[in-house]
Design an enzyme around this catalytic site. Structure first.
Site, short mmCIF file in Angstrom:
data_model
loop_
_atom_site.label_atom_id
_atom_site.label_comp_id
_atom_site.label_asym_id
_atom_site.label_seq_id
_atom_site.Cartn_x
_atom_site.Cartn_y
_atom_site.Cartn_z
N ARG A 25 9.90 -3.95 -8.67
CA ARG A 25 10.76 -3.31 -7.67
C ARG A 25 12.19 -3.31 -8.15
O ARG A 25 12.72 -4.35 -8.56
CB ARG A 25 10.72 -4.09 -6.35
CG ARG A 25 9.54 -3.71 -5.56
CD ARG A 25 9.56 -4.37 -4.21
NE ARG A 25 8.19 -4.50 -3.77
CZ ARG A 25 7.81 -5.17 -2.71
NH1 ARG A 25 8.69 -5.80 -1.97
NH2 ARG A 25 6.54 -5.22 -2.38
N SER A 119 7.23 -1.36 -0.63
CA SER A 119 6.80 -1.99 0.62
C SER A 119 7.82 -1.84 1.75
O SER A 119 8.09 -0.74 2.19
CB SER A 119 6.48 -3.45 0.34
OG SER A 119 5.91 -4.05 1.47
N HIS A 120 8.40 -2.94 2.17
CA HIS A 120 9.29 -2.94 3.32
C HIS A 120 10.75 -2.75 2.92
O HIS A 120 11.63 -2.80 3.78
CB HIS A 120 9.13 -4.27 4.06
CG HIS A 120 9.22 -5.44 3.11
ND1 HIS A 120 8.21 -5.75 2.24
CD2 HIS A 120 10.22 -6.31 2.87
CE1 HIS A 120 8.57 -6.78 1.51
NE2 HIS A 120 9.79 -7.14 1.86
N ASP A 290 4.94 -1.63 8.09
CA ASP A 290 5.99 -1.43 7.08
C ASP A 290 5.75 -0.15 6.30
O ASP A 290 4.79 0.60 6.60
CB ASP A 290 6.11 -2.66 6.15
CG ASP A 290 4.94 -2.79 5.20
OD1 ASP A 290 3.86 -2.29 5.51
OD2 ASP A 290 5.12 -3.41 4.13
N ASP A 292 4.51 0.77 3.45
CA ASP A 292 3.22 1.06 2.81
C ASP A 292 2.03 0.62 3.65
O ASP A 292 0.88 0.69 3.18
CB ASP A 292 3.16 0.42 1.42
CG ASP A 292 3.22 -1.08 1.46
OD1 ASP A 292 3.90 -1.64 2.35
OD2 ASP A 292 2.59 -1.73 0.62
N ASP A 294 0.87 -2.29 4.92
CA ASP A 294 0.08 -3.52 4.86
C ASP A 294 0.59 -4.57 5.85
O ASP A 294 -0.15 -5.47 6.23
CB ASP A 294 -0.02 -4.09 3.43
CG ASP A 294 1.32 -4.28 2.76
OD1 ASP A 294 2.36 -3.94 3.36
OD2 ASP A 294 1.32 -4.77 1.61
N ARG A 295 1.84 -4.44 6.31
CA ARG A 295 2.35 -5.43 7.26
C ARG A 295 2.22 -4.93 8.71
O ARG A 295 2.20 -3.72 8.94
CB ARG A 295 3.84 -5.68 7.03
CG ARG A 295 4.12 -6.32 5.72
CD ARG A 295 5.59 -6.65 5.62
NE ARG A 295 5.80 -7.41 4.39
CZ ARG A 295 6.86 -8.15 4.16
NH1 ARG A 295 7.82 -8.23 5.05
NH2 ARG A 295 6.96 -8.81 3.03
N THR A 359 2.68 -18.07 -1.85
CA THR A 359 3.03 -16.78 -1.24
C THR A 359 2.51 -15.61 -2.08
O THR A 359 2.59 -15.65 -3.30
CB THR A 359 4.56 -16.72 -1.12
OG1 THR A 359 4.96 -17.75 -0.23
CG2 THR A 359 5.03 -15.38 -0.60
N GLU A 378 -0.24 -14.37 6.33
CA GLU A 378 1.04 -14.91 5.89
C GLU A 378 2.03 -14.77 7.04
O GLU A 378 1.92 -13.83 7.84
CB GLU A 378 1.58 -14.13 4.69
CG GLU A 378 0.80 -14.34 3.42
CD GLU A 378 1.56 -13.80 2.21
OE1 GLU A 378 2.14 -14.62 1.48
OE2 GLU A 378 1.60 -12.58 2.03
N SER A 380 4.82 -13.64 6.88
CA SER A 380 5.64 -12.45 6.66
C SER A 380 4.95 -11.19 7.18
O SER A 380 5.00 -10.15 6.54
CB SER A 380 5.93 -12.32 5.18
OG SER A 380 4.72 -12.36 4.44
N LYS A 391 -3.46 -7.09 2.45
CA LYS A 391 -3.29 -7.24 3.89
C LYS A 391 -3.35 -5.85 4.51
O LYS A 391 -3.15 -4.85 3.82
CB LYS A 391 -1.99 -7.95 4.21
CG LYS A 391 -0.77 -7.38 3.56
CD LYS A 391 0.39 -8.36 3.73
CE LYS A 391 1.63 -7.88 3.00
NZ LYS A 391 2.11 -8.80 2.01
C1 G1P Z 1 7.44 -11.33 0.68
C2 G1P Z 1 6.74 -12.22 1.66
C3 G1P Z 1 5.35 -12.56 1.16
C4 G1P Z 1 4.58 -11.27 0.88
C5 G1P Z 1 5.37 -10.38 -0.04
C6 G1P Z 1 4.71 -9.03 -0.23
O1 G1P Z 1 7.56 -11.96 -0.56
O2 G1P Z 1 7.48 -13.39 1.90
O3 G1P Z 1 4.69 -13.36 2.10
O4 G1P Z 1 3.34 -11.56 0.32
O5 G1P Z 1 6.68 -10.16 0.48
O6 G1P Z 1 4.61 -8.32 0.97
P1 G1P Z 1 8.89 -12.71 -1.02
O7 G1P Z 1 10.02 -11.72 -0.90
O8 G1P Z 1 9.09 -13.83 -0.06
O9 G1P Z 1 8.60 -13.16 -2.41
ZN ZN Z 2 4.09 -3.70 2.43
#
Ligand code: G1P
Ligand code: ZN
Length: 564
Positions: A25, A119-120, A290, A292, A294-295, A359, A378, A380, A391
C-alpha cells in the site's frame, strides 16, 4: 489473427515494495510517478509462479473501484499475457470485493488472485492504492510468498509486457488473444463478480428466515452503508433482490474512485453518517462496510454499537442459527491477539478450541486449511469463517440477521443477554495516525526495554482510584500450530493480574509515517457494572497506558485520531 508482441522493458529494482499486513500500500502518486513502480511489483508477483504454473492457471483480478485501479488492471492484463498466464478472470468494470475474490478463487480452483485495493484507506488521486496477492486457498499470501515477492522486487532488471493489448472491462464474456511464440491463446474472461458470491451465501444461511425478518409482517427496517466502496452492487443483489429489503435500504451504493472524498472505514468516526441516521430510531439494524468489503460495523436500533470483539463472540454463541455450521460442525474459534477476550469466554463455556494469532487474516487461513478453525474475528471490524479465507463484511451482516431472526430479539437485547451470560470484556482502541516514524519507533523500543526489565513485573500502577499490578509483559510471538513457523514482534502486551491487558502496536497497513495503536481489554462479570460506558470503565487503564508509553510527550499528540 496477428500475434501480440512480447517486449522486455528495463526497470530498476525497488527496495520499498515489501507487502505489509495486507499487500503493498502506497500513495497513488508513488504508483503513478516512480518509473515502472507498478510494473515492478506485478512482475515480482507473477514471478512467484513457475512458468508451468502460469501456463495452465486461472488467475483472478479485480478490486474495490478506487482511483488507478483501471490502469493497474490493464497493466496486469498486458503483463500476464507476456508472462504466459493462461486465463484471467476479471470482475466486470474491475469490481471484485475481497471476500468475493476469495470465494471465486476457491470455486474456480484458480491459482490465486490479484486484488487492487488499499482496503479502508482513502482513495482518489491524493489517496492510497494497493496491490495484494491471494493464493490458491483464497487467502492473503503467507509470509514465504510475500517474502519471495519482496526479494524479486529488489532484484528485477526487466519486466515482460504485451504493450498493445487492452481489454474491454465492461462486457461480460471471453476475449481471446494470440501471443507471439505461445501455442495456446491467452483468455480474458469478464464476469459478474456478485454471482458466485451470492450463490455461496445462499448455501450458508437460511435466506427464507432472513427474508421474513426483512419483509414479513413484522419486518425491521435496515440501513446498509457501502460507503461508496465496492459493496454497493453486492448489497443490492443480496439484501434487496434476494432478501426482499427495499432498495432504499442500501445507501452510498455506487462505487466511486475516491469514495466520495470519505475514509471508507466502518467505524464510529468515519461512518458517522450511518450513526446519525440510525440514531433517529427509524431502523432496527444498520451496518457499514469498508472500501473492499471485508470489514463490517454492526449497529442496532438507535445506533446501539456492537464492538467487533463482541460481535464474533455473539456469533460464536449462536452458531445454531446458521445452517452452514450445523452441517460442517465447529472445529475451533480464533481471534487476533489484540482482540478482546470475549470470544475466549464462549470457547471455554462451549468447550471449543481457541487460538490467539497475530494481527492479519492470513494466520487464520492456515488453521482453516488444517480443519482446526471455523469462526474468527479481529477487533478491527473483521469477522468471518472458513467458508472463504478472507474476512467477510456481508457474511457478518447475514450472520447477525440470522441470529435476530432465530432469537426474535433486537441487536441490543442479544448483546445484553450475551453479557449477562458470559460477563463483558470492555474494550477500546486508540489510533494515532500519521505520527512521525522516528518517535513512534523510539517509543516502542522504550516500552519493550521496560518490559524486559525484571523490576517491571509485579509493579503496580494506579490511576483514578484503581490499581493494576503487572503479571506479564512481552512482545507477542506466535508459533503456528500447523506448520510450526514462528512470527515474532507482533505487539507489546502488558497483562495485569486481573487479566486486563494493555497492548501497543504499530500498524502494518499505513502508507505514511507511523500509526500507533493502543488496545485495552478488561473483563467484568459483576452484572451491576456490565452496562457502563466502556470509555468510563477503561479510563484508568488508558491513563496507565499513556503514562507507561509517554506517548503524548514523545509524539506531541494529545489525543488519538480515532477511538473505537
Ligand atoms: C489493520 C487491522 C488488522 C487487519 C488489517 C487488514 O492492520 O488492525 O486487524 O487485519 O488492518 O484489514 P494494521 O494497520 O493494524 O496493521
Ligand atoms: Zn478491507
Amino acid at each position: 489473427m496477428v500475434a501480440h508482441k512480447v517486449v522486455q522493458v528495463a526497470t530498476k529494482p525497488y527496495d520499498d515494495q515489501k507487502p505489509g499486513t495486507s499487500g503493498l500500500r502506497k500513495r497513488v502518486s508513488v504508483f503513478q510517478s516512480k518509473p515502472h513502480y507498478t510494473e515492478n511489483f506485478i512482475q515480482a508477483t507473477l514471478g512467484c509462479l513457475s512458468p508451468s504454473e502460469r501456463e495452465g492457471c486461472t488467475l483472478l483480478v479485480g478490486g474495490d473501484g478506487r482511483f488507478y485501479m483501471g490502469i493497474a488492471i490493464q497493466l496486469i492484463v498486458r503483463m500476464a499475457a507476456a508472462n504466459g498466464v493462461g486465463h484471467l478472470v476479471i470482475g466486470q468494470n474491475g469490481i471484485f470485493s475481497t471476500p468475493a475474490v476469495s470465494c471465486t478463487i476457491r470455486k474456480r480452483k484458480a491459482i490465486g488472485g490479484i486484488i487492487l485495493t488499499a482496503s479502508h484507506n482513502p482513495g482518489g488521486p491524493n489517496g492510497d492504492f494497493g496491490i495484494k496477492y491471494n493464493t490458491a486457498n483464497g487467502g492473503p499470501a503467507p509470509e514465504n510468498v510475500t517474502g519471495k515477492i519482496f526479494e524479486l522486487s529488489k532484484s528485477l532488471q526487466t519486466y515482460n509486457i504485451c504493450p498493445d493489448i487492452s481489454v474491454d472491462l465492461s462486457t461480460i464474456g471471453q476475449q481471446s488473444f494470440t501471443i507471439e511464440n505461445k501455442d495456446k491463446p491467452f483468455i480474458v474472461e469478464i464476469v459478474d463478480s456478485v454471482l458466485d458470491y451470492t450463490d455461496m451465501l445462499k448455501n450458508i444461511f437460511d435466506f427464507n428466515a432472513i427474508k421474513l425478518l426483512l419483509s414479513g409482517p413484522h419486518a425491521i427496517k435496515v440501513r446498509l452503508d457501502a460507503m461508496h466502496g465496492v459493496m454497493g452492487p453486492y448489497v443490492k443483489r443480496v439484501l434487496c433482490h434476494e432478501l426482499g429489503a427495499p432498495e432504499t435500504s442500501a445507501v452510498n451504493g455506487i462505487p466511486k474512485e475516491d469514495f466520495g472524498g470519505h475514509h471508507p472505514d466502518p467505524n464510529l468516526t468515519y461512518a458517522a453518517d450511518l450513526v446519525a441516521s440510525m440514531s433517529s430510531g427509524e431502523y432496527g439494524f444498520g451496518a457499514a462496510f469498508d472500501g473492499d468489503g471485508d470489514r463490517n460495523m454492526i449497529l442496532g436500533h438507535k445506533a446501539f454499537f456492537v464492538n467487533p470483539s463482541d460481535s464474533v463472540a455473539v456469533i460464536a454463541a449462536n452458531l445454531g442459527s446458521i445452517p452452514y455450521f450445523q452441517s460442517t460442525g465447529v472445529h475451533g474459534l480464533a481471534r487476533s491477539m489484540p482482540t478482546s477476550g470475549a470470544l475466549d469466554r464462549v470457547a471455554a463455556s462451549e468447550n471449543i478450541a481457541l487460538y490467539e494469532t497475530p494481527t492479519g487474516w492470513k494466520f487464520f487461513g492456515n488453521l482453516m486449511d488444517a480443519g482446526k478453525l471455523s469462526l474468527c474475528g479481529e477487533e478491527s471490524f473483521g469477522t468471518g469463517s472458513d467458508h472463504i479465507r478472507e474476512k467477510d463484511g456481508l457474511w457478518a451482516v447475514l450472520a447477525w440477521l440470522s441470529i435476530m431472526a432465530s432469537r426474535k430479539q433486537s441487536v441490543e437485547e442479544i448483546m445484553k443477554d450475551h453479557w449477562a451470560k458470559y460477563g463483558r470484556n470492555f474494550f477500546t482502541r486508540y489510533d494515532y495516525e500519521e505520527v512521525d516514524a522516528a518517535p513512534a519507533n523510539e517509543m516502542m523500543k522504550a516500552i519493550e526495554s521496560m518490559l524486559q526489565d525484571s523490576s517491571f513485573h509485579g509493579k503496580t500502577f494506579e490511576a483514578e482510584g484503581k490499581a493494576y499490578t503487572v503479571q506479564k509483559g512481552d512482545n507477542f510471538e506466535y508459533t503456528d500450530p500447523v506448520d510450526g513457523s514462528v512470527t515474532k514482534k507482533q505487539g507489546l502486551r502488558i497483562i495485569f493480574t486481573d487479566g486486563s491487558r494493555v497492548i501497543f502496536r504499530l500498524s502494518g497497513t499505513g502508507s505514511a509515517g507511523a500509526t500507533i495503536r493502543i488496545y485495552i481489554d478488561s473483563y467484568e462479570k459483576d452484572p451491576s457494572k456490565i452496562h457502563q460506558d466502556p470509555q468510563v470503565m477503561l479510563a484508568p487503564l488508558v491513563s496507565i497506558a499513556l503514562k507507561i508509553s509517554q506517548l503524548r510527550e514523545r509524539t506531541g499528540r494529545n489525543a488519538p485520531t480515532v477511538i473505537t
